[in-house]
Design an enzyme around this catalytic site. Structure first.
Site, short mmCIF file in Angstrom:
data_model
loop_
_atom_site.label_atom_id
_atom_site.label_comp_id
_atom_site.label_asym_id
_atom_site.label_seq_id
_atom_site.Cartn_x
_atom_site.Cartn_y
_atom_site.Cartn_z
N GLU A 18 84.50 10.05 -22.76
CA GLU A 18 84.00 10.27 -21.40
C GLU A 18 83.48 8.98 -20.79
O GLU A 18 82.83 8.17 -21.45
CB GLU A 18 82.88 11.33 -21.43
CG GLU A 18 83.47 12.71 -21.66
CD GLU A 18 82.40 13.75 -21.86
OE1 GLU A 18 82.15 14.52 -20.92
OE2 GLU A 18 81.82 13.80 -22.96
N CYS A 56 79.67 3.66 -16.60
CA CYS A 56 79.03 3.94 -17.88
C CYS A 56 80.13 4.34 -18.87
O CYS A 56 80.82 5.33 -18.65
CB CYS A 56 78.02 5.07 -17.68
SG CYS A 56 77.23 5.57 -19.22
N CYS A 85 78.88 11.36 -31.51
CA CYS A 85 77.83 10.42 -31.93
C CYS A 85 77.22 10.92 -33.24
O CYS A 85 76.98 12.11 -33.40
CB CYS A 85 76.73 10.35 -30.86
SG CYS A 85 75.45 9.13 -31.24
N CYS A 91 69.66 12.65 -32.08
CA CYS A 91 68.55 12.74 -31.13
C CYS A 91 68.51 14.16 -30.59
O CYS A 91 69.52 14.70 -30.13
CB CYS A 91 68.75 11.73 -30.01
SG CYS A 91 68.98 10.04 -30.62
N CYS A 133 69.61 15.07 -26.82
CA CYS A 133 70.89 14.58 -26.29
C CYS A 133 72.03 15.52 -26.65
O CYS A 133 72.21 15.89 -27.81
CB CYS A 133 71.17 13.18 -26.84
SG CYS A 133 72.72 12.49 -26.23
N GLY A 164 77.98 8.05 -27.92
CA GLY A 164 78.04 7.22 -29.11
C GLY A 164 76.95 6.17 -29.18
O GLY A 164 76.18 5.98 -28.23
N SER A 224 66.56 2.63 -26.48
CA SER A 224 66.09 3.99 -26.21
C SER A 224 64.89 4.27 -27.09
O SER A 224 64.99 4.28 -28.31
CB SER A 224 67.20 5.00 -26.52
OG SER A 224 68.31 4.72 -25.70
N LEU A 225 63.75 4.48 -26.46
CA LEU A 225 62.50 4.59 -27.22
C LEU A 225 62.08 6.06 -27.38
O LEU A 225 61.90 6.54 -28.50
CB LEU A 225 61.42 3.79 -26.51
CG LEU A 225 60.29 3.26 -27.35
CD1 LEU A 225 60.80 2.45 -28.54
CD2 LEU A 225 59.35 2.41 -26.51
N CYS A 269 72.65 11.06 -18.00
CA CYS A 269 72.26 10.57 -19.32
C CYS A 269 72.14 11.73 -20.30
O CYS A 269 71.46 12.72 -20.02
CB CYS A 269 70.89 9.91 -19.27
SG CYS A 269 70.82 8.43 -18.31
N1 SAH Z 1 73.15 5.76 -28.42
C1 SAH Z 1 72.74 4.79 -27.43
C2 SAH Z 1 73.58 4.86 -26.18
C3 SAH Z 1 73.40 6.13 -25.36
S1 SAH Z 1 72.44 5.73 -23.98
C4 SAH Z 1 71.27 4.96 -27.15
O1 SAH Z 1 70.68 5.91 -27.63
O2 SAH Z 1 70.69 4.11 -26.50
C5 SAH Z 1 71.98 7.28 -23.39
C6 SAH Z 1 70.56 7.27 -22.85
O3 SAH Z 1 70.28 8.55 -22.32
C7 SAH Z 1 69.54 6.97 -23.91
O4 SAH Z 1 68.56 6.15 -23.40
C8 SAH Z 1 68.95 8.34 -24.20
O5 SAH Z 1 67.62 8.23 -24.61
C9 SAH Z 1 69.07 9.03 -22.87
N2 SAH Z 1 69.22 10.46 -22.99
C10 SAH Z 1 69.81 11.16 -23.97
N3 SAH Z 1 69.77 12.48 -23.72
C11 SAH Z 1 69.15 12.61 -22.53
C12 SAH Z 1 68.84 13.72 -21.72
N4 SAH Z 1 69.19 14.96 -22.07
N5 SAH Z 1 68.21 13.50 -20.54
C13 SAH Z 1 67.90 12.25 -20.17
N6 SAH Z 1 68.20 11.16 -20.90
C14 SAH Z 1 68.80 11.34 -22.06
#
Ligand code: SAH
Length: 365
Positions: A93, A106, A113, A117, A120, A166, A221-222, A344
């Site tokens: 995607e 993006c 993945c 998390c 996600c 991913g 991503s914290l 995201c």
């Molecule tokens: N795996 C990498 C790349 C993905 S970036 C990473 O984790 O950084 C995707 C971003 O979207 C990350 O910052 C993640 O924290 C955020 N994200 C994931 N699920 C989300 C959601 N349901 N709502 C908002 N942000 C989300």
């Protein structure tokens, strides 16, 4: 298994070497590279400067494109999501986000993945496989062609973010190769300075990235300010806890160029990580490590079956004020393409609820 070489994944010198192996002069390799990467053609048949029999013999040994676009969804805010399939039928995607001053694409680095998390949607797919460099480049070519037209010069400043499906840093070599291919001035000419790659915190790769002179920008991503909470939300934290992650960030910070900042992303989950106490903990954590990063607050994009809701605007505002009051720049990211599962954390090969563009679903090739 597809044995033909996918030419979108070759650097210019590799493509020249490949052409020479076929008994062609070097200029043919340069011509093919320019046709695929500069004009963004996706079929040898369209490279009219190549003799017809050469196009046919290329078809026997190589491929210009391997992805097929299954569906394209257009959000009410103009965001477009492409659901593509690889040659082995796995979902890829890509999201095109139009913005006033510049557009952003993006892209995904993996199909599915492996990280788990909890907030996600992509995590629900598990890892299907890592994408090749060619598949990473081709996604971007497909999105660019749809947005601007095949062969049309790119507007200045199209940005790329590696924030799709991913974990980019678990596919580091293919990712870096794709970025090298795209940076070539004879090709797409999207330089690393216009690219941001996001990681959930693969510490050794953060340190590797810091050593690359021509590297993209970094986002981390914290999602939580303490190990206890982060272990729960992002299990990768058990392998590389905050002290190691932020230590790597400090190393990375030494390589920042003038005016460059790196970014922490903090998804805001109602009642989970969005209290005033969490805001203070977050600011203290970053300040304690002496990091001059900025923080992007991302209101959670809710989706079935994720067990969270987005924090209210008021709570996000309060959180932001506290973090800012401790000297850390904070931005609230506006969700884009939520209605088409393009925001995201929403990339999970969903069919999408609305297809409100006049063309509806369409096949690009
Ligand atoms: N795996 C990498 C790349 C993905 S970036 C990473 O984790 O950084 C995707 C971003 O979207 C990350 O910052 C993640 O924290 C955020 N994200 C994931 N699920 C989300 C959601 N349901 N709502 C908002 N942000 C989300």
């Amino acid at each position: 298994m597809n044995q033909r070489v996918h030419l979108s994944g070759l650097t210019q010198p590799e493509l020249i070497a490949f052409s020479e192996e076929l008994g062609l002069p070097a200029y043919r390799g340069r011509q093919i590279f320019a046709a695929l990467q500069h004009r963004r053609l996706l079929s040898f048949d369209d490279i009219s400067e190549l003799p017809k029999d050469l196009r046919a013999s290329l078809d026997n040994v190589a491929q210009a494109a391997t992805l097929s676009v299954e569906s394209r969804y257009v959000s009410t805010d103009g965001t477009r999501r492409y659901l593509m399939k690889t040659h082995d039928n796995l979902p890829v995607e890509t999201v095109f986000i139009p913005e006033e001053r510049r557009d952003t694409i993006c892209f995904s680095s993996q199909s599915g993945c492996p990280l788990q998390c909890t907030f996600c949607l992509t995590a629900q797919l598990g890892l299907l496989r890592s994408l090749t460099a060619g598949e990473i480049v081709e996604q971007i070519i497909i999105a660019l062609n749809d947005a601007y037209g095949v062969g049309v010069r790119l507007p200045r400043g199209t940005n790329l973010v590696g924030m799709g499906a991913g974990e980019p840093f678990l596919n580091f070599d293919a990712l870096m190769k794709a970025l090298r291919i795209m940076a070539n001035p004879d090709g797409l000419f999207i330089v690393p300075n216009r690219v941001t790659v996001s990681t959930a915190g693969i510490v050794p790769r953060i340190l590797d990235l810091a050593k690359i002179p021509d590297r993209p920008h970094l986002a981390i991503s914290l999602a939580a300010p303490t190990d206890e909470l982060r272990n729960e939300l992002m299990p990768i934290n058990k392998k590389w806890p905050l002290v190691e992650l932020l230590g790597a960030c400090r190393e990375f910070e030494k390589t920042l160029r003038a005016g460059e900042r790196f970014t922490f992303e903090y998804v805001m989950l109602d009642g989970v990580n969005d209290s005033e106490e969490h805001a203070r903990q977050l600011a203290n954590l970053l300040n304690r490590h002496g990091l001059k990063a900025k923080v992007n607050l991302i209101p959670h994009n809710a989706a079935d079956p994720l067990p969270y809701q987005a924090s209210s605007e008021e709570k996000v505002g309060r959180f932001q004020n506290i973090v800012e009051s401790k000297g850390i720049h904070t931005f609230v990211r506006r969700p884009r393409g939520r209605d088409i599962f393009a925001a995201c954390g929403q990339l999970a090969a969903r069919a999408g609820t609305t297809i409100n563009n006049s063309e509806g679903q369409y096949q690009m090739r």
